[in-house]
Design a protein around this motif. Structure first.
Motif, PDB file in Angstrom:
ATOM      1  N   ARG A 137      -6.624  -5.225  24.658  1.00 41.26           N
ATOM      2  CA  ARG A 137      -7.656  -4.427  24.005  1.00 41.26           C
ATOM      3  C   ARG A 137      -7.308  -4.244  22.523  1.00 41.26           C
ATOM      4  NH1 ARG A 137      -9.401   1.013  26.933  1.00 41.26           N
ATOM      5  NH2 ARG A 137     -10.017  -0.612  28.432  1.00 41.26           N
ATOM      6  N   GLY A 138      -8.290  -4.415  21.682  1.00 44.50           N
ATOM      7  CA  GLY A 138      -8.091  -4.297  20.249  1.00 44.50           C
ATOM      8  C   GLY A 138      -7.628  -5.578  19.583  1.00 44.50           C
ATOM      9  N   ARG A 139      -7.606  -6.674  20.336  1.00 42.39           N
ATOM     10  CA  ARG A 139      -7.144  -7.946  19.769  1.00 42.39           C
ATOM     11  C   ARG A 139      -8.028  -8.385  18.608  1.00 42.39           C
ATOM     12  NH1 ARG A 139      -8.507 -13.262  21.539  1.00 42.39           N
ATOM     13  NH2 ARG A 139      -6.960 -14.835  20.919  1.00 42.39           N
ATOM     14  N   GLY A 140      -9.326  -8.233  18.768  1.00 42.65           N
ATOM     15  CA  GLY A 140     -10.233  -8.612  17.688  1.00 42.65           C
ATOM     16  C   GLY A 140     -10.040  -7.763  16.447  1.00 42.65           C
ATOM     17  N   LEU A 141      -9.768  -6.459  16.631  1.00 43.37           N
ATOM     18  CA  LEU A 141      -9.533  -5.587  15.485  1.00 43.37           C
ATOM     19  C   LEU A 141      -8.271  -5.999  14.748  1.00 43.37           C
ATOM     20  CD1 LEU A 141     -10.163  -3.058  13.831  1.00 43.37           C
ATOM     21  CD2 LEU A 141      -8.882  -1.726  15.530  1.00 43.37           C
ATOM     22  N   VAL A 142      -7.212  -6.298  15.500  1.00 48.16           N
ATOM     23  CA  VAL A 142      -5.968  -6.741  14.871  1.00 48.16           C
ATOM     24  C   VAL A 142      -6.195  -8.031  14.090  1.00 48.16           C
ATOM     25  CG1 VAL A 142      -3.617  -7.557  15.312  1.00 48.16           C
ATOM     26  CG2 VAL A 142      -4.522  -5.613  16.596  1.00 48.16           C
ATOM     27  N   TYR A 143      -6.953  -8.951  14.678  1.00 49.01           N
ATOM     28  CA  TYR A 143      -7.224 -10.218  14.007  1.00 49.01           C
ATOM     29  C   TYR A 143      -8.017  -9.986  12.721  1.00 49.01           C
ATOM     30  CZ  TYR A 143      -7.436 -15.300  14.126  1.00 49.01           C
ATOM     31  OH  TYR A 143      -7.257 -16.624  13.855  1.00 49.01           O
ATOM     32  N   GLY A 144      -8.963  -9.048  12.768  1.00 54.41           N
ATOM     33  CA  GLY A 144      -9.718  -8.729  11.564  1.00 54.41           C
ATOM     34  C   GLY A 144      -8.854  -8.121  10.481  1.00 54.41           C
ATOM     35  N   LEU A 145      -7.899  -7.264  10.870  1.00 53.58           N
ATOM     36  CA  LEU A 145      -6.979  -6.685   9.889  1.00 53.58           C
ATOM     37  C   LEU A 145      -6.098  -7.753   9.260  1.00 53.58           C
ATOM     38  CD1 LEU A 145      -5.895  -3.428  11.769  1.00 53.58           C
ATOM     39  CD2 LEU A 145      -7.436  -3.611   9.814  1.00 53.58           C
ATOM     40  N   VAL A 146      -5.703  -8.735  10.072  1.00 50.57           N
ATOM     41  CA  VAL A 146      -4.893  -9.833   9.539  1.00 50.57           C
ATOM     42  C   VAL A 146      -5.682 -10.616   8.499  1.00 50.57           C
ATOM     43  CG1 VAL A 146      -3.752 -12.003  10.098  1.00 50.57           C
ATOM     44  CG2 VAL A 146      -3.434 -10.014  11.570  1.00 50.57           C
ATOM     45  N   LEU A 147      -6.936 -10.934   8.819  1.00 49.54           N
ATOM     46  CA  LEU A 147      -7.772 -11.653   7.860  1.00 49.54           C
ATOM     47  C   LEU A 147      -7.970 -10.825   6.591  1.00 49.54           C
ATOM     48  CD1 LEU A 147     -10.512 -13.221  10.168  1.00 49.54           C
ATOM     49  CD2 LEU A 147      -8.589 -14.365   9.072  1.00 49.54           C
ATOM     50  N   GLY A 148      -8.119  -9.506   6.743  1.00 51.19           N
ATOM     51  CA  GLY A 148      -8.228  -8.655   5.569  1.00 51.19           C
ATOM     52  C   GLY A 148      -6.966  -8.683   4.731  1.00 51.19           C
ATOM     53  N   GLY A 149      -5.810  -8.732   5.405  1.00 50.48           N
ATOM     54  CA  GLY A 149      -4.551  -8.818   4.674  1.00 50.48           C
ATOM     55  C   GLY A 149      -4.410 -10.099   3.890  1.00 50.48           C
ATOM     56  N   VAL A 150      -4.983 -11.189   4.401  1.00 53.48           N
ATOM     57  CA  VAL A 150      -4.942 -12.459   3.672  1.00 53.48           C
ATOM     58  C   VAL A 150      -5.715 -12.346   2.363  1.00 53.48           C
ATOM     59  CG1 VAL A 150      -5.615 -14.886   3.757  1.00 53.48           C
ATOM     60  CG2 VAL A 150      -4.642 -13.798   5.783  1.00 53.48           C
ATOM     61  N   LEU A 151      -6.798 -11.572   2.377  1.00 54.74           N
ATOM     62  CA  LEU A 151      -7.665 -11.490   1.205  1.00 54.74           C
ATOM     63  C   LEU A 151      -7.177 -10.492   0.161  1.00 54.74           C
ATOM     64  CD1 LEU A 151     -11.127 -11.515   3.044  1.00 54.74           C
ATOM     65  CD2 LEU A 151      -9.930 -13.441   2.010  1.00 54.74           C
ATOM     66  N   VAL A 152      -6.265  -9.597   0.521  1.00 54.48           N
ATOM     67  CA  VAL A 152      -5.792  -8.578  -0.423  1.00 54.48           C
ATOM     68  C   VAL A 152      -4.664  -9.169  -1.277  1.00 54.48           C
ATOM     69  CG1 VAL A 152      -4.677  -6.336  -0.655  1.00 54.48           C
ATOM     70  CG2 VAL A 152      -6.409  -6.693   1.110  1.00 54.48           C
ATOM     71  N   PRO A 153      -4.801  -9.187  -2.596  1.00 50.96           N
ATOM     72  CA  PRO A 153      -3.721  -9.724  -3.446  1.00 50.96           C
ATOM     73  C   PRO A 153      -2.521  -8.790  -3.470  1.00 50.96           C
ATOM     74  CG  PRO A 153      -5.466  -8.796  -4.802  1.00 50.96           C
ATOM     75  CD  PRO A 153      -5.963  -8.747  -3.383  1.00 50.96           C
ATOM     76  N   GLY A 154      -1.341  -9.383  -3.678  1.00 45.39           N
ATOM     77  CA  GLY A 154      -0.126  -8.584  -3.711  1.00 45.39           C
ATOM     78  C   GLY A 154      -0.100  -7.570  -4.837  1.00 45.39           C
ATOM     79  N   THR A 155      -0.756  -7.885  -5.952  1.00 44.87           N
ATOM     80  CA  THR A 155      -0.765  -6.950  -7.078  1.00 44.87           C
ATOM     81  C   THR A 155      -1.488  -5.647  -6.732  1.00 44.87           C
ATOM     82  OG1 THR A 155      -2.743  -8.084  -7.911  1.00 44.87           O
ATOM     83  CG2 THR A 155      -0.614  -8.767  -8.805  1.00 44.87           C
ATOM     84  N   ALA A 156      -2.425  -5.699  -5.775  1.00 42.28           N
ATOM     85  CA  ALA A 156      -3.189  -4.509  -5.417  1.00 42.28           C
ATOM     86  C   ALA A 156      -2.364  -3.500  -4.631  1.00 42.28           C
ATOM     87  CB  ALA A 156      -4.434  -4.904  -4.621  1.00 42.28           C
ATOM     88  N   VAL A 157      -1.325  -3.958  -3.953  1.00 46.44           N
ATOM     89  CA  VAL A 157      -0.522  -3.058  -3.122  1.00 46.44           C
ATOM     90  C   VAL A 157       0.833  -2.744  -3.747  1.00 46.44           C
ATOM     91  CG1 VAL A 157      -1.644  -3.864  -1.012  1.00 46.44           C
ATOM     92  CG2 VAL A 157       0.444  -4.988  -1.791  1.00 46.44           C
ATOM     93  N   ALA A 158       1.143  -3.331  -4.893  1.00 51.22           N
ATOM     94  CA  ALA A 158       2.457  -3.113  -5.505  1.00 51.22           C
ATOM     95  C   ALA A 158       2.649  -1.649  -5.896  1.00 51.22           C
ATOM     96  CB  ALA A 158       2.625  -4.017  -6.719  1.00 51.22           C
ATOM     97  N   LEU A 159       1.661  -1.049  -6.535  1.00 52.23           N
ATOM     98  CA  LEU A 159       1.810   0.341  -6.971  1.00 52.23           C
ATOM     99  C   LEU A 159       1.846   1.316  -5.792  1.00 52.23           C
ATOM    100  CD1 LEU A 159       2.154   1.991  -9.509  1.00 52.23           C
ATOM    101  CD2 LEU A 159      -0.335   2.256  -9.637  1.00 52.23           C
ATOM    102  N   PRO A 160       0.962   1.202  -4.791  1.00 48.96           N
ATOM    103  CA  PRO A 160       1.108   2.086  -3.617  1.00 48.96           C
ATOM    104  C   PRO A 160       2.460   1.939  -2.934  1.00 48.96           C
ATOM    105  CG  PRO A 160      -1.054   1.056  -3.613  1.00 48.96           C
ATOM    106  CD  PRO A 160      -0.273   0.413  -4.707  1.00 48.96           C
ATOM    107  N   LEU A 161       2.972   0.701  -2.851  1.00 46.93           N
ATOM    108  CA  LEU A 161       4.296   0.516  -2.260  1.00 46.93           C
ATOM    109  C   LEU A 161       5.369   1.219  -3.089  1.00 46.93           C
ATOM    110  CD1 LEU A 161       4.300  -3.236  -1.124  1.00 46.93           C
ATOM    111  CD2 LEU A 161       4.542  -1.222   0.329  1.00 46.93           C
ATOM    112  N   PHE A 162       5.217   1.203  -4.405  1.00 47.91           N
ATOM    113  CA  PHE A 162       6.197   1.883  -5.248  1.00 47.91           C
ATOM    114  C   PHE A 162       6.244   3.378  -4.937  1.00 47.91           C
ATOM    115  CE2 PHE A 162       7.006   4.419  -9.058  1.00 47.91           C
ATOM    116  CZ  PHE A 162       8.295   4.011  -9.353  1.00 47.91           C
ATOM    117  N   PHE A 163       5.088   4.012  -4.780  1.00 42.64           N
ATOM    118  CA  PHE A 163       5.061   5.440  -4.479  1.00 42.64           C
ATOM    119  C   PHE A 163       5.666   5.728  -3.108  1.00 42.64           C
ATOM    120  CE2 PHE A 163       1.356   5.436  -7.545  1.00 42.64           C
ATOM    121  CZ  PHE A 163       2.050   6.105  -8.546  1.00 42.64           C
TER     122      PHE A 163
END
Length: 310
Positions: free
Chosen positions: A133-159
């Motif tokens: 259950r939730g396999r499709g949701l996990v797969y969608g999150l993975v695809l979303g992660g592919v589309l997010v550039p690393g520069t967009a998460v660098a500052l949140p990771l720093f905090f």
């Protein structure tokens, strides 16, 4: 011999001999037309020139003095050949900090790519071969992660890392490098095509546990995908600039990318740093070139083999 045999045999023979009746044969002949061959060759040549010209520029200018760098053509050698002197200067500048940067890059890229490849392959195998259950949701999150550039998460990771006190450490660069959404996506596609369910069922009937199925049966089938993910992740971490820039303040923890940019920033007041930057850039390309040359046959297989398995 019956009448049916005498009438059908010549027809079958004619069908085997007549290439015109084979639609696939016609399509293959069309794909070999001189015009299409010329166009494809021209496109590949332009792409090769686009990628090789910067490398050629670095190789040529790493052999020049600072005066020749600005006084001669950037695409041909200068008045003197100073490659050895420039490389020696790279290794001795700033108290010999460049070898430390190179080891840091190898540490970040080596450990990060190996662990990221293992985690991505395990998760991709689970997504491809287990129904939950939730396999499709996990797969969608993975695809979303592919589309997010690393520069967009660098500052949140720093905090986040700052709140737990691990900024300006090796961990602040290593931990984000262990996640590869693209590798997980590629592994799931390849595992779904390359690993038959019947093989896993046979292993379960023989008493093999789920971890044993993954390590003993699945991983050998996923070697091309493993090498492909490893190569992409290694290159991505090696070339990563934004994350170390945000996370690191100690020069001794810098990777090559950030160290060379630090040298480049000093060229306005110290022109000799132009040659240090150029020579360091040449040295930074060598490990990637060796890795790609060694793994290229696995890399090509990893990109194509999973798509043709039925």
């Amino acid at each position: 011999m019956s009448t049916a045999d005498t009438t059908t045999t010549p027809v079958k023979a004619r069908r085997r001999k007549d290439p015109v009746t084979d639609g696939r044969s016609g399509s293959r002949e069309a794909g070999r037309s001189p015009a299409s061959t010329i166009i494809v060759t021209a496109i590949l040549a332009i792409a090769a020139i686009y990628f090789l010209v910067p490398v050629y520029w670095v190789v040529i200018n790493a052999t020049k003095t600072t005066e020749d760098l600005f006084g001669t053509s950037g695409f041909w050698f200068g008045n003197s050949f100073n490659l050895v002197e420039n490389i020696q200067a790279v290794f001795t500048a700033n108290g010999g900090i460049f070898p430390r940067w190179a080891l840091n890059s190898l540490l970040y890229s080596g450990i990060g790519s190996v662990l990221a490849t293992y985690f991505a392959t395990a998760a991709g195998y689970a997504l491809a071969k287990y129904k939950f259950r939730g396999r499709g949701l996990v797969y969608g999150l993975v695809l979303g992660g592919v589309l997010v550039p690393g520069t967009a998460v660098a500052l949140p990771l720093f905090f986040v890392f700052s709140s737990i006190g691990i900024t300006n450490t090796y961990w602040s660069v290593l931990i984000p490098s262990l996640v590869s959404p693209f590798g997980l996506f590629l592994a799931s596609i390849y595992a779904g095509a390359a690993i038959p369910d019947e093989m896993l069922e046979a292993g379960r009937l023989d008493g093999v546990g789920e971890l044993g199925l993954f390590h003993r049966l699945a991983l050998p089938q996923l070697v091309p995908a493993l090498v492909t993910i490893l190569l992409f992740q290694f290159v991505a971490i090696w070339n990563n600039y934004m994350l170390p820039l945000v996370m690191l303040a100690d020069e001794r923890l810098y990777p090559i990318t950030l160290g060379l940019d630090n040298w480049r920033a000093q060229t306005d007041r110290l022109p000799e740093f132009y040659q240090l930057t150029t020579g360091g850039a040449l040295l930074s390309v060598i490990p990637l070139a060796i890795l790609i040359l060694v793994l290229q046959r696995f890399w090509r297989g990893g990109l194509t083999e999973g798509s043709v398995k039925g």
